[in-house]
Design an enzyme around this catalytic site. Structure first.
Site, PDB file in Angstrom:
ATOM      1  N   ARG A 187      17.679  -8.491 -57.301  1.00 14.82           N
ATOM      2  CA  ARG A 187      17.406  -8.528 -58.740  1.00 14.82           C
ATOM      3  C   ARG A 187      16.573  -7.298 -59.043  1.00 14.82           C
ATOM      4  O   ARG A 187      15.370  -7.258 -58.737  1.00 14.82           O
ATOM      5  CB  ARG A 187      16.666  -9.814 -59.111  1.00 14.82           C
ATOM      6  N   HIS A 195      24.598 -10.110 -65.234  1.00 12.33           N
ATOM      7  CA  HIS A 195      24.056 -11.254 -64.487  1.00 12.33           C
ATOM      8  C   HIS A 195      25.242 -12.125 -64.042  1.00 12.33           C
ATOM      9  O   HIS A 195      25.400 -13.262 -64.487  1.00 12.33           O
ATOM     10  CB  HIS A 195      23.095 -12.043 -65.380  1.00 12.33           C
ATOM     11  N   GLN A 213      24.988 -15.942 -62.688  1.00 14.05           N
ATOM     12  CA  GLN A 213      24.740 -16.943 -63.722  1.00 14.05           C
ATOM     13  C   GLN A 213      26.066 -17.477 -64.265  1.00 14.05           C
ATOM     14  O   GLN A 213      26.238 -18.684 -64.482  1.00 14.05           O
ATOM     15  CB  GLN A 213      23.928 -16.306 -64.865  1.00 14.05           C
ATOM     16  N   ASP A 243      20.642 -17.051 -75.150  1.00 13.51           N
ATOM     17  CA  ASP A 243      19.724 -16.551 -74.128  1.00 13.51           C
ATOM     18  C   ASP A 243      18.522 -15.987 -74.877  1.00 13.51           C
ATOM     19  O   ASP A 243      18.550 -15.811 -76.105  1.00 13.51           O
ATOM     20  CB  ASP A 243      20.438 -15.470 -73.282  1.00 13.51           C
ATOM     21  N   CYS A 275      21.075 -20.021 -70.158  1.00 18.33           N
ATOM     22  CA  CYS A 275      20.882 -19.680 -68.735  1.00 18.33           C
ATOM     23  C   CYS A 275      19.487 -20.065 -68.260  1.00 18.33           C
ATOM     24  O   CYS A 275      19.269 -20.230 -67.064  1.00 18.33           O
ATOM     25  CB  CYS A 275      21.129 -18.195 -68.525  1.00 18.33           C
ATOM     26  N   ARG A 299      23.581 -23.664 -60.360  1.00 16.19           N
ATOM     27  CA  ARG A 299      23.357 -22.354 -59.733  1.00 16.19           C
ATOM     28  C   ARG A 299      23.464 -22.497 -58.209  1.00 16.19           C
ATOM     29  O   ARG A 299      24.038 -21.653 -57.535  1.00 16.19           O
ATOM     30  CB  ARG A 299      21.973 -21.794 -60.112  1.00 16.19           C
TER      31      ARG A 299
HETATM   32  N1   CP Z   1      18.853 -18.008 -65.194  1.00 16.95           N
HETATM   33  C1   CP Z   1      18.162 -17.336 -64.256  1.00 16.95           C
HETATM   34  O1   CP Z   1      18.630 -16.356 -63.662  1.00 16.95           O
HETATM   35  O2   CP Z   1      16.935 -17.861 -64.007  1.00 16.95           O
HETATM   36  P1   CP Z   1      15.747 -17.196 -63.181  1.00 16.95           P
HETATM   37  O3   CP Z   1      15.308 -15.972 -63.921  1.00 16.95           O
HETATM   38  O4   CP Z   1      14.697 -18.255 -63.104  1.00 16.95           O
HETATM   39  O5   CP Z   1      16.272 -16.803 -61.809  1.00 16.95           O
HETATM   40  N1  NVA Z   2      18.512 -11.930 -70.331  1.00 19.44           N
HETATM   41  C1  NVA Z   2      17.466 -12.517 -69.530  1.00 19.44           C
HETATM   42  C2  NVA Z   2      18.030 -13.443 -68.516  1.00 19.44           C
HETATM   43  C3  NVA Z   2      17.029 -14.159 -67.661  1.00 19.44           C
HETATM   44  C4  NVA Z   2      17.656 -15.037 -66.631  1.00 19.44           C
HETATM   45  C5  NVA Z   2      16.631 -11.430 -68.888  1.00 19.44           C
HETATM   46  O1  NVA Z   2      17.202 -10.424 -68.423  1.00 19.44           O
HETATM   47  O2  NVA Z   2      15.414 -11.554 -68.867  1.00 19.44           O
END
Ligand code: CP
Ligand code: NVA
Length: 303
Positions: A101, A128, A131, A220, A260, A288
């Site tokens: 990430r 992502h 997800q 989101d 999400c 997930r």
């Molecule tokens: N939805 C998601 O990716 O959650 P986290 O940021 O908690 O991993």
């Molecule tokens: N769009 C959000 C998703 C978090 C899971 C972010 O990037 O923070």
């Protein structure tokens, strides 16, 4: 084979991963947990915060008989300037998979180009995709075949989740209606690529027509990780698109609500919807785990 974008796989491969995920979920519920990834290691490199992604991948590896290593980027050599290519080449030679990430998608690509083992996108500024595997698994459980269904996404249509979601839904033969302010219109390239799967993919700023006849309403955060400096302006810009009872009423009465997570109650979603009867957000979050298992097992089978 890496999984950096949802379109790194074909629609047929997407269905294969979902089928494996679903089978592993059913088997696990019956007490069947063969060590399909016995002795395998997943390295998890995180530059941004996470709850679900970290826990689902780590649990997935444990349930599959393998092992996961959490590496906080702040405590790793990348934060002291080691290149992503070198990191991939060095660590990818020890692990069987890397899930990362990262802030920048270009850094993820550099990591993958150095790594001899598959690299999985655990979220970047661009996409992502993991997800969306869980989202589609959840929708198949709720609705069965997804071809011909309509998903409406309200809010920030130009973020990582919206991009992977519009592509993933289009790959399943679903219609996608993106609803938000003009300033957050998805990049033309994403709309074009999603439409290329042959379904109806559109953007509008009009919530009533955009949500009309939809089977799924998805939102989101308005302030993604990395957007914090613009938070005040964003909260104002997106305010008309909060998913509340009024907005949900534009969709089909049978529509489900998805997010999400993490949710910001009172911002992109009202608690009445998040906690309401149409919400499937926690089934979605729990899936997930199963989607991650399906992806890992599928990737392991391709090496
Ligand atoms: N939805 C998601 O990716 O959650 P986290 O940021 O908690 O991993
Ligand atoms: N769009 C959000 C998703 C978090 C899971 C972010 O990037 O923070």
């Amino acid at each position: 084979m890496d999984f950096l974008k949802i379109t790194d796989i074909t629609p047929a491969q997407l269905r294969e991963i979902l089928a494996i995920s679903s089978k592993l979920k059913a088997d696990y519920a019956k007490g069947r947990a063969p060590p399909l990834l016995g002795k395998k290691t997943l390295l998890m490199l995180f530059e941004k915060n996470s709850s679900r992604t970290r826990v689902s991948f780590e649990t997935a590896m444990a349930q599959l008989g393998g092992h996961a290593i959490f590496l906080d980027a702040r405590a790793s050599q990348t934060s002291r300037g080691e290149s992503y290519y070198d990191t991939g080449a060095a660590l990818g030679g020890m692990a069987d998979f890397i899930m990362a990430r990262l802030n920048s998608h270009a850094d993820l690509e550099a990591l993958a180009s150095g790594s001899p083992c598959p690299v999985i996108n655990g979220l970047t500024d661009e996409e992502h995709p993991c997800q969306i595997l869980a989202d589609l698994l959840t929708l198949q459980e709720k609705l069965g075949e997804l071809k011909g269904r309509k998903l409406a996404y309200a809010g920030d249509c130009d973020n990582n989740v919206a991009r992977s979601l519009m592509l993933g839904c289009a790959m399943m033969g679903m219609g996608v209606s993106l609803v938000g302010p003009q300033k957050a219109k998805p990049k033309a390239e994403y709309l074009k690529n999603a439409k290329a799967f042959g379904t109806n993919v559109s953007f509008t700023s009009d919530a009533a027509s955009g949500l009309a006849n939809s089977d799924i309403v998805y939102t989101d955060t308005w302030v993604s990780m990395g957007d914090e400096k613009e938070a005040a302006a964003r909260l104002k810009l997106f305010a008309p698109y909060q998913v509340n009872s009024k907005l949900m009423a534009y969709a089909k009465p049978t529509a489900v609500f998805m997010h999400c997570l993490p949710a910001h109650r009172g911002e992109e979603v009202a608690s009445e919807v998040l906690d309401g009867a149409q919400s499937i957000v926690f089934q979605q979050a729990n899936n997930r785990l199963h989607a991650q298992k399906g992806l890992l097992v599928w990737l392991a089978g391709r090496k």
